[in-house]
Motif scaffolding. Sequence first.
Motif, PDB file in Angstrom:
ATOM      1  N   SER A  15       0.832  -1.211   0.000  1.00 30.97           N
ATOM      2  CA  SER A  15       0.000   0.000   0.000  1.00 30.97           C
ATOM      3  C   SER A  15       0.861   1.253   0.000  1.00 30.97           C
ATOM      4  O   SER A  15       0.542   2.247  -0.660  1.00 30.97           O
ATOM      5  CB  SER A  15      -0.922  -0.001   1.230  1.00 30.97           C
ATOM      6  N   TYR A  16       1.942   1.213   0.749  1.00 32.82           N
ATOM      7  CA  TYR A  16       2.844   2.371   0.812  1.00 32.82           C
ATOM      8  C   TYR A  16       3.422   2.688  -0.559  1.00 32.82           C
ATOM      9  O   TYR A  16       3.521   3.862  -0.956  1.00 32.82           O
ATOM     10  CB  TYR A  16       3.963   2.101   1.806  1.00 32.82           C
ATOM     11  N   CYS A  17       3.781   1.671  -1.313  1.00 30.05           N
ATOM     12  CA  CYS A  17       4.445   1.889  -2.601  1.00 30.05           C
ATOM     13  C   CYS A  17       3.468   2.097  -3.761  1.00 30.05           C
ATOM     14  O   CYS A  17       3.811   2.759  -4.741  1.00 30.05           O
ATOM     15  CB  CYS A  17       5.342   0.694  -2.930  1.00 30.05           C
ATOM     16  N   ARG A  18       2.264   1.545  -3.645  1.00 23.77           N
ATOM     17  CA  ARG A  18       1.371   1.527  -4.811  1.00 23.77           C
ATOM     18  C   ARG A  18       0.086   2.340  -4.651  1.00 23.77           C
ATOM     19  O   ARG A  18      -0.610   2.564  -5.636  1.00 23.77           O
ATOM     20  CB  ARG A  18       0.966   0.077  -5.130  1.00 23.77           C
ATOM     21  N   ASN A  19      -0.260   2.731  -3.437  1.00 22.39           N
ATOM     22  CA  ASN A  19      -1.556   3.381  -3.205  1.00 22.39           C
ATOM     23  C   ASN A  19      -1.325   4.748  -2.569  1.00 22.39           C
ATOM     24  O   ASN A  19      -1.013   4.843  -1.387  1.00 22.39           O
ATOM     25  CB  ASN A  19      -2.423   2.496  -2.293  1.00 22.39           C
ATOM     26  N   ARG A  20      -1.498   5.790  -3.345  1.00 25.05           N
ATOM     27  CA  ARG A  20      -1.171   7.124  -2.814  1.00 25.05           C
ATOM     28  C   ARG A  20      -2.103   7.530  -1.686  1.00 25.05           C
ATOM     29  O   ARG A  20      -1.736   8.331  -0.830  1.00 25.05           O
ATOM     30  CB  ARG A  20      -1.235   8.170  -3.927  1.00 25.05           C
ATOM     31  N   TRP A  21      -3.330   6.997  -1.665  1.00 30.81           N
ATOM     32  CA  TRP A  21      -4.262   7.356  -0.598  1.00 30.81           C
ATOM     33  C   TRP A  21      -3.910   6.665   0.715  1.00 30.81           C
ATOM     34  O   TRP A  21      -4.262   7.145   1.787  1.00 30.81           O
ATOM     35  CB  TRP A  21      -5.694   7.008  -1.004  1.00 30.81           C
ATOM     36  N   MET A  22      -3.236   5.527   0.622  1.00 33.74           N
ATOM     37  CA  MET A  22      -2.858   4.762   1.814  1.00 33.74           C
ATOM     38  C   MET A  22      -1.432   5.047   2.270  1.00 33.74           C
ATOM     39  O   MET A  22      -1.019   4.586   3.333  1.00 33.74           O
ATOM     40  CB  MET A  22      -2.992   3.260   1.529  1.00 33.74           C
ATOM     41  N   ARG A  23      -0.665   5.770   1.453  1.00 35.25           N
ATOM     42  CA  ARG A  23       0.783   5.874   1.675  1.00 35.25           C
ATOM     43  C   ARG A  23       1.136   6.363   3.073  1.00 35.25           C
ATOM     44  O   ARG A  23       1.940   5.758   3.780  1.00 35.25           O
ATOM     45  CB  ARG A  23       1.396   6.792   0.607  1.00 35.25           C
ATOM     46  N   GLU A  24       0.535   7.456   3.484  1.00 34.70           N
ATOM     47  CA  GLU A  24       0.899   8.047   4.771  1.00 34.70           C
ATOM     48  C   GLU A  24       0.549   7.117   5.931  1.00 34.70           C
ATOM     49  O   GLU A  24       1.373   6.869   6.818  1.00 34.70           O
ATOM     50  CB  GLU A  24       0.184   9.390   4.933  1.00 34.70           C
ATOM     51  N   GLY A  25      -0.676   6.572   5.929  1.00 39.19           N
ATOM     52  CA  GLY A  25      -1.094   5.689   7.019  1.00 39.19           C
ATOM     53  C   GLY A  25      -0.308   4.389   7.058  1.00 39.19           C
ATOM     54  O   GLY A  25       0.034   3.894   8.131  1.00 39.19           O
ATOM     55  N   ALA A  26      -0.023   3.829   5.865  1.00 41.78           N
ATOM     56  CA  ALA A  26       0.746   2.572   5.817  1.00 41.78           C
ATOM     57  C   ALA A  26       2.171   2.790   6.335  1.00 41.78           C
ATOM     58  O   ALA A  26       2.699   1.958   7.094  1.00 41.78           O
ATOM     59  CB  ALA A  26       0.783   2.047   4.382  1.00 41.78           C
ATOM     60  N   PHE A  27       2.790   3.904   5.936  1.00 42.76           N
ATOM     61  CA  PHE A  27       4.168   4.144   6.379  1.00 42.76           C
ATOM     62  C   PHE A  27       4.226   4.396   7.886  1.00 42.76           C
ATOM     63  O   PHE A  27       5.195   4.014   8.550  1.00 42.76           O
ATOM     64  CB  PHE A  27       4.766   5.332   5.620  1.00 42.76           C
ATOM     65  N   ALA A  28       3.182   5.018   8.425  1.00 49.96           N
ATOM     66  CA  ALA A  28       3.140   5.234   9.876  1.00 49.96           C
ATOM     67  C   ALA A  28       3.138   3.896  10.615  1.00 49.96           C
ATOM     68  O   ALA A  28       3.821   3.731  11.633  1.00 49.96           O
ATOM     69  CB  ALA A  28       1.905   6.056  10.254  1.00 49.96           C
ATOM     70  N   TRP A  29       2.384   2.905  10.098  1.00 46.34           N
ATOM     71  CA  TRP A  29       2.377   1.570  10.723  1.00 46.34           C
ATOM     72  C   TRP A  29       3.764   0.939  10.590  1.00 46.34           C
ATOM     73  O   TRP A  29       4.290   0.352  11.551  1.00 46.34           O
ATOM     74  CB  TRP A  29       1.330   0.678  10.056  1.00 46.34           C
ATOM     75  N   LEU A  30       4.352   1.011   9.417  1.00 46.30           N
ATOM     76  CA  LEU A  30       5.656   0.383   9.184  1.00 46.30           C
ATOM     77  C   LEU A  30       6.730   0.984  10.090  1.00 46.30           C
ATOM     78  O   LEU A  30       7.631   0.270  10.558  1.00 46.30           O
ATOM     79  CB  LEU A  30       6.045   0.547   7.715  1.00 46.30           C
ATOM     80  N   ARG A  31       6.653   2.282  10.353  1.00 41.07           N
ATOM     81  CA  ARG A  31       7.621   2.911  11.269  1.00 41.07           C
ATOM     82  C   ARG A  31       7.335   2.532  12.722  1.00 41.07           C
ATOM     83  O   ARG A  31       8.265   2.282  13.497  1.00 41.07           O
ATOM     84  CB  ARG A  31       7.573   4.422  11.111  1.00 41.07           C
ATOM     85  N   ARG A  32       6.065   2.498  13.087  1.00 40.33           N
ATOM     86  CA  ARG A  32       5.707   2.183  14.465  1.00 40.33           C
ATOM     87  C   ARG A  32       6.133   0.762  14.817  1.00 40.33           C
ATOM     88  O   ARG A  32       6.652   0.501  15.896  1.00 40.33           O
ATOM     89  CB  ARG A  32       4.197   2.355  14.653  1.00 40.33           C
ATOM     90  N   TYR A  33       5.930  -0.161  13.896  1.00 44.06           N
ATOM     91  CA  TYR A  33       6.273  -1.556  14.138  1.00 44.06           C
ATOM     92  C   TYR A  33       7.394  -1.958  13.178  1.00 44.06           C
ATOM     93  O   TYR A  33       7.266  -2.896  12.380  1.00 44.06           O
ATOM     94  CB  TYR A  33       5.034  -2.440  13.957  1.00 44.06           C
ATOM     95  N   ASP A  34       8.509  -1.227  13.262  1.00 48.61           N
ATOM     96  CA  ASP A  34       9.588  -1.391  12.287  1.00 48.61           C
ATOM     97  C   ASP A  34      10.252  -2.764  12.357  1.00 48.61           C
ATOM     98  O   ASP A  34      10.671  -3.308  11.332  1.00 48.61           O
ATOM     99  CB  ASP A  34      10.617  -0.270  12.426  1.00 48.61           C
TER     100      ASP A  34
END
Length: 469
Positions: free
Chosen positions: A405-424
């Motif tokens: 979602s982070y790489c392919r969905n611009r609407w999900m990018r911010e929220g997906a990256f926040a999860w990936l950073r939180r649970y790195d």
Amino acid sequence: MVLTAAQKKLFAEPDGRIVWDAYLRNREADVAKIEAAQLANFGPDTPLDQLLDPAILQRNAVPALFRYDTRTRVLAILKWHGAGALPAIDRLLDVDDRRASGDDLRLLKAIHSDAAVERLFKYLSRLEAREAIADHARRWPLYILRRLLRLKPNRSQPAAELILQLLQENPDWTAALEQTCDADEKRVLQALQQPREPVEEATPEDLPEVLRAPTWRHRAALPAVPELALTSLSAPARFHWEHWGSDGPGVLDPDRYYYKGDYAHLVDYDIARLADRLPSGAASWDLPRKTLWLLGIRPEAFDRVLATQAADADVFQSVPEKTSGAGPRLLAHLTPRLAASILEHVPSGRWIFYSWSSELPQLVYWLGERLLSSLRRWMPQISRQDLRLVNCIEWDGLAADLAQSYCRNRWMREGAFAWLRRYDESAARVLIPAALGPAGAARDVARRTLRDLAATDSRSAIERVAAAY
């Protein structure tokens, strides 16, 4: 002057219609349940002022779905009275703007009128509202752009960003907009089109070597990355309900929102209503057996299911007709182990968990790790509305989809990256093997995500996980 088809589209304006998108059409089934009740003095012919009067919710003759499900109530009013539902939608959104979801704003978007557009502009700070307005702009380009300009936004405000985005995506709109704007609108447009500050273009000699001859343009010059078949590490899932807010999504209540008469449980109320359809021996059933029957499990399988606290695909039959529709909420009358097993094996399509509903979050809150094996069955794609639940779950099983979602969905990018950073660390356990795996889309997504994570404070977590491999 005769306008061409393209010009007519540029000058189009709202026509007062109600336009139902796929989401609203799916929700029409809930309105159909209300209409099927065929109650006296209540339904599509009920005057609008009565439907908007809060006192109607105190009447016993009003279906429970209309009384307790606010969005279904608004949807019914929208279907029955069209643009007359605007006050009901306003009331829904104004109760608590922080909790108003994109689904709520879709109700507003469905009404193609000047008043509905003006109300949608009130929520420009919301991403969902800006998306809805952008969709409207594709129908009525100059109409929307001129109304955005009348807000006189400065460059940092959402309206300004939306104007510039729309004009960048549709450069052929600019000339027509400039010709139709009044003096005030034209001044705002010109101010937004000015560069933030004068820019002087650098000469090639002033650029660093990496920009004069970028290595990524010459793949042969890049250092070779080995292809390795790594076995993914794993860690137990953890839940962080503090990210939900207050005390989490709450307890799954099988009797909430549903009329149950004088009975202790909705199950008993439904069993009494369906007495003529019950199989022999039903009079001796206890609460778990009544629940299993309402969930569509065959009576001859009751003893085995309760003894093993497990269900499989062959124990199910069709659900009895004309139940109250509590569905998965009835699982609360069973043990967590049996409830999780039923969720894993119940026939596909029997239940739908809407992103606006609290049912799935409450099931996860109650069942915890037991539910994770079937979670993706009930949430096959992670939407923005699902992020509130997903942010409470630290689980490797979510990392690959959120990276996608982070790489392919611009609407999900911010929220997906926040999860990936939180649970790195969870993300790194999944993405490192994929980044070193065979060529393909999964490897590209993993490498890009890891590079971007490594540029943040998650770098040390990625290095710790890499060392473990």
